[in-house]
Design an enzyme around this catalytic site. Structure first.
Site, short mmCIF file in Angstrom:
data_model
loop_
_atom_site.label_atom_id
_atom_site.label_comp_id
_atom_site.label_asym_id
_atom_site.label_seq_id
_atom_site.Cartn_x
_atom_site.Cartn_y
_atom_site.Cartn_z
N ASP A 30 0.63 -1.23 0.06
CA ASP A 30 0.13 0.02 0.11
C ASP A 30 0.82 1.22 -0.05
O ASP A 30 1.97 1.13 0.78
CB ASP A 30 -1.04 -0.04 1.09
CG ASP A 30 -2.00 0.95 1.24
OD1 ASP A 30 -3.31 0.43 0.93
OD2 ASP A 30 -1.89 2.36 1.13
N ILE A 31 0.35 2.36 -0.84
CA ILE A 31 1.38 3.51 -0.97
C ILE A 31 1.20 4.49 0.40
O ILE A 31 2.23 5.13 0.65
CB ILE A 31 0.62 4.52 -2.22
CG1 ILE A 31 1.75 5.12 -2.81
CG2 ILE A 31 -0.53 4.92 -1.70
CD1 ILE A 31 1.27 5.75 -4.14
N ASN A 85 -13.08 -3.05 2.45
CA ASN A 85 -13.89 -2.36 2.74
C ASN A 85 -14.98 -1.84 1.52
O ASN A 85 -14.60 -2.08 0.32
CB ASN A 85 -13.23 -0.74 3.04
CG ASN A 85 -12.21 -0.67 3.97
OD1 ASN A 85 -12.68 -1.08 5.05
ND2 ASN A 85 -11.35 -0.04 3.80
N GLY A 91 -15.25 3.04 4.06
CA GLY A 91 -13.89 3.57 3.57
C GLY A 91 -13.43 3.13 2.24
O GLY A 91 -12.33 3.28 2.10
N GLN A 92 -14.36 2.44 1.60
CA GLN A 92 -13.81 2.01 0.14
C GLN A 92 -13.28 3.28 -0.72
O GLN A 92 -14.24 4.29 -0.65
CB GLN A 92 -14.56 1.09 -0.60
CG GLN A 92 -13.99 0.70 -1.73
CD GLN A 92 -14.94 -0.65 -2.55
OE1 GLN A 92 -16.06 -0.69 -2.20
NE2 GLN A 92 -14.50 -1.13 -3.46
N SER A 93 -12.03 3.56 -0.95
CA SER A 93 -11.67 4.47 -1.86
C SER A 93 -11.43 4.18 -3.54
O SER A 93 -11.51 4.98 -4.36
CB SER A 93 -10.56 5.53 -1.42
OG SER A 93 -9.53 4.70 -1.23
N HIS A 98 -10.30 -5.21 -3.10
CA HIS A 98 -9.11 -5.49 -2.66
C HIS A 98 -8.88 -5.98 -1.11
O HIS A 98 -9.94 -5.42 -0.48
CB HIS A 98 -8.05 -4.33 -2.62
CG HIS A 98 -8.58 -3.06 -2.34
ND1 HIS A 98 -9.58 -2.27 -3.12
CD2 HIS A 98 -8.47 -2.53 -1.21
CE1 HIS A 98 -10.19 -1.15 -2.52
NE2 HIS A 98 -9.50 -1.19 -1.37
N HIS A 100 -7.04 -5.81 2.22
CA HIS A 100 -5.93 -5.23 2.96
C HIS A 100 -5.19 -6.34 3.82
O HIS A 100 -6.03 -6.95 4.50
CB HIS A 100 -6.09 -4.18 3.80
CG HIS A 100 -6.78 -2.91 3.25
ND1 HIS A 100 -5.82 -1.71 2.98
CD2 HIS A 100 -8.05 -2.76 2.57
CE1 HIS A 100 -6.74 -0.96 2.34
NE2 HIS A 100 -7.99 -1.46 2.05
P1 AMP Z 1 -9.81 1.51 0.20
O1 AMP Z 1 -9.67 2.98 1.01
O2 AMP Z 1 -10.38 0.30 1.33
O3 AMP Z 1 -10.51 1.44 -0.89
O4 AMP Z 1 -8.28 1.02 -0.03
C1 AMP Z 1 -7.46 1.70 -1.05
C2 AMP Z 1 -5.87 1.74 -0.68
O5 AMP Z 1 -5.26 1.96 -1.78
C3 AMP Z 1 -5.62 2.70 0.22
O6 AMP Z 1 -5.27 2.01 1.35
C4 AMP Z 1 -4.59 3.23 -0.62
O7 AMP Z 1 -3.46 3.80 0.14
C5 AMP Z 1 -4.13 2.40 -1.46
N1 AMP Z 1 -3.69 3.10 -2.78
C6 AMP Z 1 -3.99 4.06 -3.40
N2 AMP Z 1 -3.17 4.49 -4.59
C7 AMP Z 1 -2.50 3.35 -4.57
C8 AMP Z 1 -1.09 3.24 -5.36
N3 AMP Z 1 -0.88 3.93 -6.36
N4 AMP Z 1 -0.44 2.05 -5.02
C9 AMP Z 1 -0.49 1.41 -3.90
N5 AMP Z 1 -1.65 1.70 -2.99
C10 AMP Z 1 -2.38 2.51 -3.32
#
Ligand code: AMP
Ligand code: ZN
Length: 112
Positions: A30-31, A85, A91-93, A98, A100
């Site tokens: 994760d970034i 999420n 909290g899904q963004s 995916h 975690h």
């Molecule tokens: P969620 O908020 O559960 O949808 O998780 C999305 C995750 O993707 C978050 O923890 C972000 O930090 C991660 N994320 C977003 N962009 C990237 C990226 N380019 N490389 C790795 N992780 C990312």
């Protein structure tokens, strides 16, 4: 899906720090890590979230959990949390399913 961040990561169009890859799934760090160890495991196929899992696409979910168990073993994770999420309120963004995998610190329950 052309406009999906994680589809672009799978395609290699956006760089990522790979943990593992096979024909069905891709794992990468994760970034914005929320624990000393924090990686994501995603299906290569675009599935919006756990809520879009059905009879036709569910095989990848059991496969991902096998991969998580194998990676946790290889990385010597004694205790870890797996989180997915579903929807914005949870909290899904990124709307590509995916899981975690978080490890290396004390965690609270219930989650915030
Ligand atoms: P969620 O908020 O559960 O949808 O998780 C999305 C995750 O993707 C978050 O923890 C972000 O930090 C991660 N994320 C977003 N962009 C990237 C990226 N380019 N490389 C790795 N992780 C990312
Ligand atoms: Zn996608």
């Amino acid at each position: 899906m052309s406009d999906c961040l994680f589809c672009k990561i799978v395609a290699g169009e956006i760089p990522s720090n790979k943990v593992y890859e096979d024909d069905l799934c891709y794992a990468f760090y994760d970034i914005d890590p929320q624990a000393p160890v924090h990686f994501l495991v995603i299906p290569k196929e675009h599935i919006q979230s756990v809520s879009a899992v059905n009879k036709e696409n569910s095989r990848v979910v059991s496969h991902i959990f096998e991969v998580i168990a194998k990676l946790a073993d290889e990385l010597n994770l004694k205790s870890y949390r797996v989180v997915s999420n579903i929807g914005e309120q949870a909290g899904q963004s990124v709307f590509h399913m995916h899981f975690h995998v978080l490890s290396g610190r004390d965690m609270t329950w219930p989650p915030g």
